[in-house]
Design a protein around this motif. Structure first.
Motif, PDB file in Angstrom:
ATOM      1  N   GLY A  44       0.811  -1.217   0.000  1.00  0.00           N
ATOM      2  CA  GLY A  44       0.000   0.000   0.000  1.00  0.00           C
ATOM      3  C   GLY A  44       0.837   1.256   0.000  1.00  0.00           C
ATOM      4  O   GLY A  44       2.066   1.221  -0.116  1.00  0.00           O
ATOM      5  N   PHE A  45       0.146   2.400   0.156  1.00  0.00           N
ATOM      6  CA  PHE A  45       0.808   3.699   0.077  1.00  0.00           C
ATOM      7  C   PHE A  45       1.585   4.036   1.345  1.00  0.00           C
ATOM      8  O   PHE A  45       2.472   4.882   1.325  1.00  0.00           O
ATOM      9  N   ASN A  46       1.220   3.404   2.458  1.00  0.00           N
ATOM     10  CA  ASN A  46       1.887   3.700   3.731  1.00  0.00           C
ATOM     11  C   ASN A  46       2.373   2.402   4.371  1.00  0.00           C
ATOM     12  O   ASN A  46       1.830   1.942   5.368  1.00  0.00           O
ATOM     13  N   PRO A  47       3.411   1.773   3.796  1.00  0.00           N
ATOM     14  CA  PRO A  47       3.880   0.478   4.313  1.00  0.00           C
ATOM     15  C   PRO A  47       4.414   0.585   5.740  1.00  0.00           C
ATOM     16  O   PRO A  47       5.045   1.577   6.105  1.00  0.00           O
TER      17      PRO A  47
END
Length: 235
Positions: A44-47
């Motif tokens: 995802g965008f915020n691992p």
């Protein structure tokens, strides 16, 4: 990619008992990076690192039985993992032990059903206190009601019966004059969870006494299997 599931048992001592659960998570995330542990990260965008705690610990409570599950990218030596983390963790946080889990093992968060606490209490009794009788009469009640605050969103108080959530309360020998030492095993987890603060409140309401000083320490987290309590590290 070769992945490993690892369960760690750690202590959260008196020096860090006022660190919030969120700050504790951030502390371990930083420690993983500093120790160069090859963590698995979410997509995802915020691992973020794949890690989860068994059960959040209330602010102001120390523990010698906390659990953290992590996933690493590569095979790693357990002793090396412990040493690396303990070298970078702040004073008061220490990894005691760790085990390798099966690939599809359930998380500690999903397994935990009970928690064990040691309560050291000093009551405002002017007369010698027979705590054994107080606890016996307290537990002989059919129902034990306390007022519990709901979610922070509405902060409403609701009346709940905590009797089914108390597995046992045992009185232990006192170490200091006037100290009442209780060993308690309480329901813990997503299905049913009793905080020791509520138990103390119920004992106060029942006895008419007030705990002027208190020290609470979590000792262990368990899963109940065939009516036996098994520490999470042994599952």
């Amino acid at each position: 990619m070769q992945m490993m599931n690892i369960r760690m048992k750690f202590l959260k001592d008196e020096e860090v008992k006022y660190i919030s659960h969120l700050d504790l998570m951030r502390t371990f995330q930083r420690a993983m990076r500093r120790a160069k542990i090859p963590m698995v990260y979410s997509a995802g965008f915020n691992p973020h690192p794949e890690m989860s705690f068994a059960q959040a610990l209330s602010l102001g409570i120390a523990s010698v039985g906390e659990y953290l599950d992590i996933k690493t990218k590569d095979n790693i030596n357990i002793r090396e993992l412990k040493d690396k983390l303990n070298n970078v963790l702040p004073t008061g946080l220490n990894v005691i032990d760790a085990v390798i889990l099966k690939d599809k093992a359930k998380s500690a968060m999903a397994l935990v059903t009970h928690s064990e606490y040691i309560l050291r209490l000093y009551f405002n009794s002017k007369e010698p206190l027979n705590m054994k009788d107080v606890l016996s009469n307290f537990m002989n009640q059919t129902e034990i009601y306390v007022m519990k605050e709901q979610s922070k969103k509405d902060s409403k108080l609701i009346k709940i019966n905590i009797k089914p959530m108390i597995k046992s309360i045992d009185l232990m020998p006192e170490k200091e004059l006037g100290e009442q030492v209780l060993n308690c095993i309480l329901n813990c987890g997503s299905k049913s969870n009793l905080k020791p603060e509520l138990l103390i409140q119920a004992i106060e309401d029942f006895s008419g006494l007030k705990a002027l000083r208190r020290n609470i320490k979590r000792v262990e987290l368990y899963m109940e299997i065939d009516q036996n309590l098994v520490p999470l590290l042994d599952i």
